[in-house]
Design a protein around this motif. Structure first.
Motif, PDB file in Angstrom:
ATOM      1  N   MET A 167       0.840  -1.181   0.000  1.00 45.30           N
ATOM      2  CA  MET A 167       0.000   0.000   0.000  1.00 45.30           C
ATOM      3  C   MET A 167       0.890   1.251   0.000  1.00 45.30           C
ATOM      4  O   MET A 167       1.925   1.282   0.633  1.00 45.30           O
ATOM      5  CB  MET A 167      -0.912  -0.033   1.222  1.00 45.30           C
ATOM      6  N   LEU A 168       0.464   2.244  -0.723  1.00 42.70           N
ATOM      7  CA  LEU A 168       1.241   3.472  -0.842  1.00 42.70           C
ATOM      8  C   LEU A 168       1.108   4.304   0.424  1.00 42.70           C
ATOM      9  O   LEU A 168       0.010   4.558   0.902  1.00 42.70           O
ATOM     10  CB  LEU A 168       0.760   4.272  -2.051  1.00 42.70           C
ATOM     11  N   ASP A 169       2.235   4.677   0.961  1.00 42.62           N
ATOM     12  CA  ASP A 169       2.244   5.456   2.185  1.00 42.62           C
ATOM     13  C   ASP A 169       2.064   6.938   1.860  1.00 42.62           C
ATOM     14  O   ASP A 169       2.672   7.462   0.927  1.00 42.62           O
ATOM     15  CB  ASP A 169       3.574   5.233   2.908  1.00 42.62           C
ATOM     16  N   VAL A 170       1.205   7.607   2.624  1.00 43.36           N
ATOM     17  CA  VAL A 170       0.912   9.017   2.374  1.00 43.36           C
ATOM     18  C   VAL A 170       2.126   9.896   2.678  1.00 43.36           C
ATOM     19  O   VAL A 170       2.346  10.913   2.016  1.00 43.36           O
ATOM     20  CB  VAL A 170      -0.313   9.453   3.208  1.00 43.36           C
ATOM     21  N   THR A 171       2.942   9.479   3.637  1.00 45.28           N
ATOM     22  CA  THR A 171       4.115  10.283   3.979  1.00 45.28           C
ATOM     23  C   THR A 171       5.093  10.362   2.818  1.00 45.28           C
ATOM     24  O   THR A 171       5.788  11.366   2.682  1.00 45.28           O
ATOM     25  CB  THR A 171       4.824   9.724   5.224  1.00 45.28           C
ATOM     26  N   LEU A 177      14.237  12.888  -6.497  1.00 44.62           N
ATOM     27  CA  LEU A 177      12.894  12.390  -6.766  1.00 44.62           C
ATOM     28  C   LEU A 177      12.917  11.098  -7.571  1.00 44.62           C
ATOM     29  O   LEU A 177      12.130  10.183  -7.315  1.00 44.62           O
ATOM     30  CB  LEU A 177      12.072  13.450  -7.494  1.00 44.62           C
ATOM     31  N   LEU A 178      13.816  11.007  -8.537  1.00 39.64           N
ATOM     32  CA  LEU A 178      13.921   9.780  -9.320  1.00 39.64           C
ATOM     33  C   LEU A 178      14.355   8.600  -8.457  1.00 39.64           C
ATOM     34  O   LEU A 178      13.865   7.481  -8.633  1.00 39.64           O
ATOM     35  CB  LEU A 178      14.896   9.971 -10.489  1.00 39.64           C
ATOM     36  N   LEU A 179      15.257   8.831  -7.508  1.00 42.46           N
ATOM     37  CA  LEU A 179      15.664   7.752  -6.613  1.00 42.46           C
ATOM     38  C   LEU A 179      14.502   7.289  -5.739  1.00 42.46           C
ATOM     39  O   LEU A 179      14.354   6.081  -5.487  1.00 42.46           O
ATOM     40  CB  LEU A 179      16.840   8.200  -5.741  1.00 42.46           C
ATOM     41  N   MET A 180      13.667   8.215  -5.302  1.00 41.01           N
ATOM     42  CA  MET A 180      12.491   7.831  -4.515  1.00 41.01           C
ATOM     43  C   MET A 180      11.523   6.993  -5.351  1.00 41.01           C
ATOM     44  O   MET A 180      10.998   5.972  -4.888  1.00 41.01           O
ATOM     45  CB  MET A 180      11.788   9.076  -3.982  1.00 41.01           C
ATOM     46  N   VAL A 181      11.311   7.386  -6.590  1.00 39.97           N
ATOM     47  CA  VAL A 181      10.386   6.658  -7.461  1.00 39.97           C
ATOM     48  C   VAL A 181      10.971   5.304  -7.848  1.00 39.97           C
ATOM     49  O   VAL A 181      10.246   4.299  -7.907  1.00 39.97           O
ATOM     50  CB  VAL A 181      10.050   7.507  -8.704  1.00 39.97           C
ATOM     51  N   ILE A 182      12.264   5.232  -8.094  1.00 37.85           N
ATOM     52  CA  ILE A 182      12.900   3.963  -8.436  1.00 37.85           C
ATOM     53  C   ILE A 182      12.780   2.982  -7.277  1.00 37.85           C
ATOM     54  O   ILE A 182      12.558   1.781  -7.490  1.00 37.85           O
ATOM     55  CB  ILE A 182      14.369   4.190  -8.853  1.00 37.85           C
ATOM     56  N   ASN A 183      12.895   3.485  -6.048  1.00 40.13           N
ATOM     57  CA  ASN A 183      12.719   2.624  -4.884  1.00 40.13           C
ATOM     58  C   ASN A 183      11.305   2.050  -4.852  1.00 40.13           C
ATOM     59  O   ASN A 183      11.112   0.865  -4.559  1.00 40.13           O
ATOM     60  CB  ASN A 183      13.018   3.417  -3.607  1.00 40.13           C
ATOM     61  N   LEU A 184      10.308   2.870  -5.156  1.00 42.82           N
ATOM     62  CA  LEU A 184       8.923   2.387  -5.199  1.00 42.82           C
ATOM     63  C   LEU A 184       8.721   1.337  -6.289  1.00 42.82           C
ATOM     64  O   LEU A 184       8.044   0.330  -6.083  1.00 42.82           O
ATOM     65  CB  LEU A 184       7.969   3.548  -5.455  1.00 42.82           C
ATOM     66  N   ILE A 185       9.307   1.571  -7.450  1.00 41.03           N
ATOM     67  CA  ILE A 185       9.174   0.625  -8.555  1.00 41.03           C
ATOM     68  C   ILE A 185       9.849  -0.699  -8.204  1.00 41.03           C
ATOM     69  O   ILE A 185       9.332  -1.776  -8.517  1.00 41.03           O
ATOM     70  CB  ILE A 185       9.733   1.224  -9.859  1.00 41.03           C
ATOM     71  N   SER A 186      10.969  -0.632  -7.515  1.00 41.87           N
ATOM     72  CA  SER A 186      11.659  -1.849  -7.076  1.00 41.87           C
ATOM     73  C   SER A 186      10.792  -2.650  -6.119  1.00 41.87           C
ATOM     74  O   SER A 186      10.699  -3.879  -6.224  1.00 41.87           O
ATOM     75  CB  SER A 186      12.981  -1.477  -6.416  1.00 41.87           C
ATOM     76  N   LYS A 187      10.139  -1.951  -5.187  1.00 48.14           N
ATOM     77  CA  LYS A 187       9.237  -2.645  -4.258  1.00 48.14           C
ATOM     78  C   LYS A 187       8.057  -3.269  -5.001  1.00 48.14           C
ATOM     79  O   LYS A 187       7.611  -4.366  -4.668  1.00 48.14           O
ATOM     80  CB  LYS A 187       8.737  -1.676  -3.197  1.00 48.14           C
ATOM     81  N   LEU A 227       4.257  10.605  -0.320  1.00 45.57           N
ATOM     82  CA  LEU A 227       3.753  11.673  -1.194  1.00 45.57           C
ATOM     83  C   LEU A 227       4.118  13.042  -0.641  1.00 45.57           C
ATOM     84  O   LEU A 227       4.477  13.954  -1.390  1.00 45.57           O
ATOM     85  CB  LEU A 227       2.238  11.551  -1.347  1.00 45.57           C
ATOM     86  N   PHE A 228       4.032  13.187   0.685  1.00 40.85           N
ATOM     87  CA  PHE A 228       4.415  14.456   1.299  1.00 40.85           C
ATOM     88  C   PHE A 228       5.912  14.710   1.145  1.00 40.85           C
ATOM     89  O   PHE A 228       6.337  15.856   0.973  1.00 40.85           O
ATOM     90  CB  PHE A 228       4.023  14.482   2.774  1.00 40.85           C
ATOM     91  N   ARG A 229       6.725  13.659   1.219  1.00 41.71           N
ATOM     92  CA  ARG A 229       8.172  13.827   1.016  1.00 41.71           C
ATOM     93  C   ARG A 229       8.475  14.287  -0.400  1.00 41.71           C
ATOM     94  O   ARG A 229       9.313  15.172  -0.614  1.00 41.71           O
ATOM     95  CB  ARG A 229       8.904  12.523   1.296  1.00 41.71           C
ATOM     96  N   ILE A 230       7.795  13.672  -1.375  1.00 42.16           N
ATOM     97  CA  ILE A 230       8.002  14.056  -2.778  1.00 42.16           C
ATOM     98  C   ILE A 230       7.593  15.512  -2.985  1.00 42.16           C
ATOM     99  O   ILE A 230       8.301  16.291  -3.637  1.00 42.16           O
ATOM    100  CB  ILE A 230       7.233  13.105  -3.712  1.00 42.16           C
ATOM    101  N   ALA A 231       6.457  15.892  -2.413  1.00 38.00           N
ATOM    102  CA  ALA A 231       6.005  17.275  -2.533  1.00 38.00           C
ATOM    103  C   ALA A 231       6.971  18.233  -1.839  1.00 38.00           C
ATOM    104  O   ALA A 231       7.255  19.318  -2.351  1.00 38.00           O
ATOM    105  CB  ALA A 231       4.605  17.415  -1.942  1.00 38.00           C
ATOM    106  N   ALA A 232       7.494  17.839  -0.679  1.00 40.09           N
ATOM    107  CA  ALA A 232       8.423  18.698   0.057  1.00 40.09           C
ATOM    108  C   ALA A 232       9.712  18.910  -0.724  1.00 40.09           C
ATOM    109  O   ALA A 232      10.236  20.030  -0.772  1.00 40.09           O
ATOM    110  CB  ALA A 232       8.722  18.101   1.423  1.00 40.09           C
TER     111      ALA A 232
END
Length: 65
Positions: A1-5, A44-54, A7-12
């Motif tokens: 499940m996608l964590d809301v925090t 931001l790309l590293l954060m998204v790549i981590n999500l894609i890996s999961k 999304l806030f980190r990406i926005a920050a």
């Protein structure tokens, strides 16, 4: 499940990058502003790549026999 925090980190990171970009451009340091933008994009790309890996790990365990 996608964590809301997350999304806030990406926005920050995006907001912080924009603020630093505006400050540097107004002080006449356009070169540093470009470097800051590139660094923000890489973070931001590293954060998204981590999500894609999961996601791929979850799909892999789902179809594993």
């Amino acid at each position: 499940m996608l964590d809301v925090t997350l999304l806030f980190r990406i926005a920050a990171v995006g907001i912080l990058t924009i603020i630093i970009d505006k400050i540097l451009k107004s002080s006449g340091k356009d070169d540093f502003a470009v470097v800051t933008n590139i660094a923000g994009i890489v973070i931001l790309l590293l954060m998204v790549i981590n999500l894609i890996s999961k996601l791929f790990d979850a799909v892999k365990t789902m179809f594993q026999l």
